[in-house]
Structures are given as C-alpha cells and as structure tokens.
Design an enzyme around this catalytic site. Structure first.
Site, short mmCIF file in Angstrom:
data_model
loop_
_atom_site.label_atom_id
_atom_site.label_comp_id
_atom_site.label_asym_id
_atom_site.label_seq_id
_atom_site.Cartn_x
_atom_site.Cartn_y
_atom_site.Cartn_z
N GLU A 122 0.86 -1.20 0.00
CA GLU A 122 0.00 0.00 0.00
C GLU A 122 0.89 1.25 0.00
OE1 GLU A 122 -2.51 1.60 -0.58
OE2 GLU A 122 -4.14 1.37 0.84
N ASP A 123 0.44 2.31 -0.64
CA ASP A 123 1.25 3.53 -0.64
C ASP A 123 1.25 4.22 0.71
OD1 ASP A 123 -1.44 4.20 -0.86
OD2 ASP A 123 -1.17 5.72 -2.42
N ASP A 143 -3.62 5.96 6.18
CA ASP A 143 -4.02 7.22 6.79
C ASP A 143 -5.01 6.91 7.91
OD1 ASP A 143 -4.66 9.89 7.18
OD2 ASP A 143 -5.61 10.20 5.26
N GLY A 160 -6.86 4.30 7.97
CA GLY A 160 -6.85 2.85 8.12
C GLY A 160 -8.10 2.18 7.56
N ARG A 220 1.61 12.15 -9.53
CA ARG A 220 2.08 10.77 -9.30
C ARG A 220 3.50 10.54 -9.80
NH1 ARG A 220 -2.29 7.59 -7.69
NH2 ARG A 220 -4.28 8.09 -8.69
P1 IMP Z 1 -7.12 5.50 4.47
O1 IMP Z 1 -8.24 4.62 4.07
O2 IMP Z 1 -7.64 6.78 5.12
O3 IMP Z 1 -6.07 4.84 5.29
O4 IMP Z 1 -6.46 6.04 3.16
C1 IMP Z 1 -5.75 5.26 2.31
C2 IMP Z 1 -5.72 5.84 0.94
O5 IMP Z 1 -5.97 7.26 0.91
C3 IMP Z 1 -4.33 5.65 0.35
O6 IMP Z 1 -4.22 4.45 -0.33
C4 IMP Z 1 -4.18 6.85 -0.55
O7 IMP Z 1 -4.65 6.55 -1.84
C5 IMP Z 1 -5.07 7.92 0.05
N1 IMP Z 1 -4.30 8.92 0.84
C6 IMP Z 1 -4.29 9.07 2.19
N2 IMP Z 1 -3.49 10.08 2.56
C7 IMP Z 1 -2.95 10.56 1.43
C8 IMP Z 1 -1.98 11.61 1.14
O8 IMP Z 1 -1.45 12.32 2.03
N3 IMP Z 1 -1.68 11.78 -0.17
C9 IMP Z 1 -2.22 11.04 -1.18
N4 IMP Z 1 -3.11 10.07 -0.96
C10 IMP Z 1 -3.48 9.83 0.33
#
Ligand code: IMP
Length: 185
Positions: free
Chosen positions: A107-108, A111, A113, A173
């Site tokens: 995963e990149d 955030d 989760g 990107r």
């Molecule tokens: P989560 O579900 O909130 O953990 O977010 C995960 C997804 O949100 C990642 O796979 C990213 O695609 C996107 N994301 C979260 N934070 C960032 C950021 O700071 N920059 C770019 N994409 C983000």
C-alpha cells in the site's frame, strides 16, 4: 472544467515541498526488501498491490526482493480530493487466488486505516495462509481504524503528501520524490 484547465489550476495554486528524496526512498526500500526476503524465504508469497497509489513503490520493491513472488493488483477507491469519507469500494478485483498463500499487501499510505481494514477483511474471506502488510508511508496520527502493519518504510505527519505514485486529484504521481502539497493562496 476540462482536464487541462483543472491541471493548470492545480499547478498554479499549489507547490510541493520535498519531504523524502528519491535517494532516501530507494535506500529505505532496499532495507525493507531485505527484511521481507528473509521473512518470506521458502514461502509461497503473493504480493497484492493496491492501485493506483502503490504502483511505483511496488515496482521498485519487487525488483529489490530476493524472492520468487507472484504479483497481483486490486483497485480500491476511498478518497476524493484531500478528505477521507471512510467508504471503500472495489473498482477492480484480483486475478490470482489468495487461498493457502502468504499474501503481502503493498500500500502507498495508511491514513485513517479504513482502506486497509476493508482489504484485510475482504482478503481473510479468501482463506490465505497469512496476510502481512507493507506500506511506504504511515500517517499514524490520522488513524481511526487500528490495523496491523508489519513493514513501514516511513512514518509521516498529518500533511497531505504527493509524488512517487501518490496523487492529488490524479496529478503529481510522477514526481520521483515525496513532497508536502502546499496551497499557495
Ligand atoms: P485511508 O483509508 O484513510 O487509510 O487512506 C488510504 C488511501 O488514501 C491511500 O491508499 C491513498 O490513496 C489515500 N491517501 C491518504 N493520505 C494521502 C496523502 O497524504 N496523499 C495522497 N493520498 C493519500
């Protein structure tokens, strides 16, 4: 607004401050790849990269692994602009079968989760032998769902970051480094 005018607008309004250089990213990925290669020696590892954000990271990671691995991709969506809404959708699914295999999710960024939590639950239903997670960036301070992450390249703060596969509305990107997106207004 057309794609061209949206792009011009985004680049005029924002600047990017370098947070992690391309060299620092490569050095850290080499360390993580060595760890994974050791841990998954003699295992039937299947890498599942989460599109689109992890495609650059995954491409560099797998070339540093000393393993015979299979790679598949899953496309999930959870973000619109810079604010998470907690909803996750599968846009395109897997071609490989996770059953009985040692899955490594790539995963990149983690955030809140929500995305990883959703994916872990979805994959568990497919009866893999094990599931581990490798993330490029961990935004620990923003966590809402507690999710296990075995391999973390870098911990970052709450700022929105772009580059090295990560986007803002589809842009940035291709940057070879990771930077903090700053609004010039
Ligand atoms: P989560 O579900 O909130 O953990 O977010 C995960 C997804 O949100 C990642 O796979 C990213 O695609 C996107 N994301 C979260 N934070 C960032 C950021 O700071 N920059 C770019 N994409 C983000």
């Amino acid at each position: 607004m057309t794609n061209e005018s949206q792009m011009a607008n985004t680049f005029e309004k924002c600047s990017v401050e370098v947070l992690l250089s391309g060299e620092a990213i490569q050095r850290r990925i080499s360390d993580i790849a060595a760890e994974i290669s050791k841990d998954f020696k003699d295992k039937d590892a299947l890498i599942i990269a989460v599109l689109k954000g992890s495609f650059v990271f995954c491409a560099d990671l797998i070339r540093k692994l000393n393993l015979n691995i299979a790679v598949d991709f899953i496309s999930l969506s959870s973000y619109s602009g810079t604010s998470p809404d907690g909803r996750v959708n599968v846009i395109a699914g897997l071609k490989e079968t996770p059953e009985g295999r040692d899955v490594i999710i790539v995963e990149d960024i983690v955030d809140t989760g929500h995305t990883l939590d959703f994916l872990l639950k979805e994959l568990s239903l497919k009866k893999p032998k094990s599931i581990s997670t490798c993330v490029l960036l961990d935004k620990k301070c923003a966590r809402v769902k507690q999710v296990p992450v075995e391999y973390v390249c870098f911990e970052v703060g709450s700022e929105f970051v772009v580059g090295y596969g990560l986007d803002y509305n589809g842009f940035y990107r291709g940057l070879p480094y990771i930077g903090i997106l700053k609004d010039n207004d």
